[in-house]
Every structure is written in C-alpha cells, then in structure tokens.
Design an enzyme around this catalytic site. Sequence first.
Site, PDB file in Angstrom:
ATOM      1  N   PRO A   4       0.818  -1.217   0.000  1.00 38.47           N
ATOM      2  CA  PRO A   4       0.000   0.000   0.000  1.00 38.47           C
ATOM      3  C   PRO A   4       0.854   1.270   0.000  1.00 38.47           C
ATOM      4  O   PRO A   4       1.794   1.384   0.768  1.00 38.47           O
ATOM      5  CB  PRO A   4      -0.787  -0.099   1.302  1.00 38.47           C
ATOM      6  CG  PRO A   4      -0.726  -1.530   1.689  1.00 38.47           C
ATOM      7  CD  PRO A   4       0.565  -2.052   1.170  1.00 38.47           C
ATOM      8  N   GLU A   5       0.540   2.187  -0.878  1.00 38.60           N
ATOM      9  CA  GLU A   5       1.177   3.491  -0.867  1.00 38.60           C
ATOM     10  C   GLU A   5       0.079   4.521  -0.626  1.00 38.60           C
ATOM     11  O   GLU A   5      -1.090   4.154  -0.470  1.00 38.60           O
ATOM     12  CB  GLU A   5       1.895   3.734  -2.198  1.00 38.60           C
ATOM     13  CG  GLU A   5       2.808   2.569  -2.562  1.00 38.60           C
ATOM     14  CD  GLU A   5       4.151   2.968  -3.159  1.00 38.60           C
ATOM     15  OE1 GLU A   5       4.499   4.147  -3.120  1.00 38.60           O
ATOM     16  OE2 GLU A   5       4.830   2.066  -3.656  1.00 38.60           O
ATOM     17  N   LYS A  53      -0.460   7.271   4.582  1.00 42.51           N
ATOM     18  CA  LYS A  53      -0.902   5.882   4.473  1.00 42.51           C
ATOM     19  C   LYS A  53      -1.822   5.475   5.622  1.00 42.51           C
ATOM     20  O   LYS A  53      -2.085   4.301   5.837  1.00 42.51           O
ATOM     21  CB  LYS A  53       0.315   4.967   4.423  1.00 42.51           C
ATOM     22  CG  LYS A  53       1.220   5.283   3.220  1.00 42.51           C
ATOM     23  CD  LYS A  53       2.165   4.148   2.952  1.00 42.51           C
ATOM     24  CE  LYS A  53       3.597   4.595   2.968  1.00 42.51           C
ATOM     25  NZ  LYS A  53       4.510   3.455   2.819  1.00 42.51           N
ATOM     26  N   CYS A 233      15.584  -1.577 -19.879  1.00 43.85           N
ATOM     27  CA  CYS A 233      15.044  -0.241 -19.585  1.00 43.85           C
ATOM     28  C   CYS A 233      14.160   0.191 -20.744  1.00 43.85           C
ATOM     29  O   CYS A 233      14.511   0.032 -21.905  1.00 43.85           O
ATOM     30  CB  CYS A 233      16.209   0.737 -19.408  1.00 43.85           C
ATOM     31  SG  CYS A 233      15.697   2.464 -19.287  1.00 43.85           S
ATOM     32  N   CYS A 236      16.326   3.062 -22.600  1.00 38.63           N
ATOM     33  CA  CYS A 236      17.625   2.873 -23.253  1.00 38.63           C
ATOM     34  C   CYS A 236      17.988   1.400 -23.475  1.00 38.63           C
ATOM     35  O   CYS A 236      18.985   1.112 -24.128  1.00 38.63           O
ATOM     36  CB  CYS A 236      18.730   3.543 -22.431  1.00 38.63           C
ATOM     37  SG  CYS A 236      19.118   2.639 -20.918  1.00 38.63           S
ATOM     38  N   CYS A 253      17.883   1.917 -13.512  1.00 43.74           N
ATOM     39  CA  CYS A 253      18.605   1.716 -14.763  1.00 43.74           C
ATOM     40  C   CYS A 253      19.964   2.364 -14.585  1.00 43.74           C
ATOM     41  O   CYS A 253      20.049   3.577 -14.388  1.00 43.74           O
ATOM     42  CB  CYS A 253      17.877   2.378 -15.923  1.00 43.74           C
ATOM     43  SG  CYS A 253      18.912   2.424 -17.404  1.00 43.74           S
ATOM     44  N   CYS A 256      20.448   5.327 -17.226  1.00 46.79           N
ATOM     45  CA  CYS A 256      19.598   6.523 -17.090  1.00 46.79           C
ATOM     46  C   CYS A 256      19.777   7.203 -15.722  1.00 46.79           C
ATOM     47  O   CYS A 256      19.441   8.378 -15.568  1.00 46.79           O
ATOM     48  CB  CYS A 256      18.130   6.166 -17.267  1.00 46.79           C
ATOM     49  SG  CYS A 256      17.706   5.648 -18.927  1.00 46.79           S
TER      50      CYS A 256
HETATM   51 ZN   LIG Z   1      17.795   3.407 -19.101  1.00 49.84          ZN
END
Ligand SMILES: [Zn+2]
Length: 258
Positions: A4-5, A53, A233, A236, A253, A256
């Site tokens: 849960p967020e 929350k 990714c 990329c 990633c 990135c």
């Molecule tokens: Zn990437």
Amino acid sequence: MTVPEGDTVFALARRLGTVLTGATLTRTDFRVPRWALTDLSGGRVTAVRSVGKHLFIDVERPSGTPVSIHSHLKMEGTWDVYRTGTAWRRPGHAARVVLHAGDTEAVGFDLGTLEVLDDPSTAVAHLGPDLLGDDWDPAAAVSNLAAHPDVPIGVALLDQRLLAGVGNIYRSEVCFLRRISPTTRTGDVDLPAVVDTCRTLLWANRARPVRCTTGVMVKGKELWVYGRDRRPCRRCGTAIVRSDLDSRATYTCPTCQP
Ligand SMILES: [Zn+2]
C-alpha cells in the site's frame, strides 16, 4: 503483492466513504484485545479519509462526541465491503474489525495498526505534508527533505515524517523519472522537481485501479523500473538492476540513473 502506498489508501478511503459516510453503525466488532470492549453501535460515520498511508473512519457517538477508528495497512492489510451474509475474500481469523451498517459490513483485514482515538490528530502528528491532502504543502516537503542533505534520496522519500505517501514503488519510479540514483545524497538533488514528481504520480493514480507511472495502461507496461529486475530499460535498453536500500528493494537503470 502490491504494498500500500498513499494513493492506495486514498482510493480505499473513497471507496469506504461511499458506503459508510452518513451511515449509522448497527454493530461493531473489534477483534484486537485492546479494543475488544469498544462498542460504537449507534454511532454515525461522518467521514472516511486518508492522511498519508493512515486511514481514519470518523464516527459521532450517539452522545455526540467524536471518535475515530484509525488503521494502517502496513504490508498486508486491507478493508473490504460486503453485503451481510456473503463470503469474505480473506479468512475470518484475519479480520481485525467488522463494522456493520444495516445490511452492509466493512471488514478490516490484517491491519498493521488498529486503534480507536478520541483525538485522531495525535496519530499523524509526526507526519510530513500529505501528498494527497487538501493541505498539501510542497514547500514544507522540500524544506523537510533539505534538512537531511546526507541521507540518500531513496531513503528520505520513504521517511513519512518528511513527506507522507511515498512507498517503495514510487521511490523507484520517481528516481527513474528524475534520472537520479536512489543513493544520491538528498542535498545533491533538485528537490522541488522530485517533490513535484511525487505529487504528480500519486495524484494521477489516486483513483486508478492499477498503479501506472508510464502513462501506458497496458498490463506489464505500467511501471518504468519497479519489479523489472534484469529486463530492458524502457528508455535505453540497459538491464534494470535490483538492489537493496534501507533493506527494501529498489530498481534502477544504471545508464539513465548514473
Ligand atoms: Zn535506461
């Protein structure tokens, strides 16, 4: 399993609120020792709301005094609504509380926290600005984060005292979108941009059944990096890496997010 967020709890509050707000509780059954003798029958539900929350079901007792049922879902918890007599989706022993209102019952399962509070503000006094709150205050969130310059941003974002609502999935997604490693010092991060991305993602997802950060609502394509260990990714093609930060999984990633 989806942890849960803030947006999960926000959506849950809405769903429960649709059913419970304005209803009179005909029977209440608290199944945790500390509150086992609590009886809110005859009380009227005045609001169901989330703060970060945390979920609150505000009730006005027959005497007129307000009280609030505070719960936190932690990892496994949820609330479901049923028509009385229909089968529950989780076993009865997992129920922590059952609220009856006419032929409807709201059941809280596996709740991490369940308490009945005269003053609900005490439960969330420690929280930073709520990303989905009516009183959302981005400047306060930025200054709270900025006060911890040496903490990795991936750790700071989960600290609900600094800003409330970001969980494990969003911290990975936000860091990817901002092109920063979660291990970057908070002091080296463009904090207004990070805070803005958090708010944008949670707000966009507050009413969606499936969490989506990519804008592509297609099964398996909703998230940029979370849960995509060793997969390419989406930007990329570099393999996504899973690592632990603060003993919770984070996905990045390496290209990135240098
Ligand atoms: Zn990437």
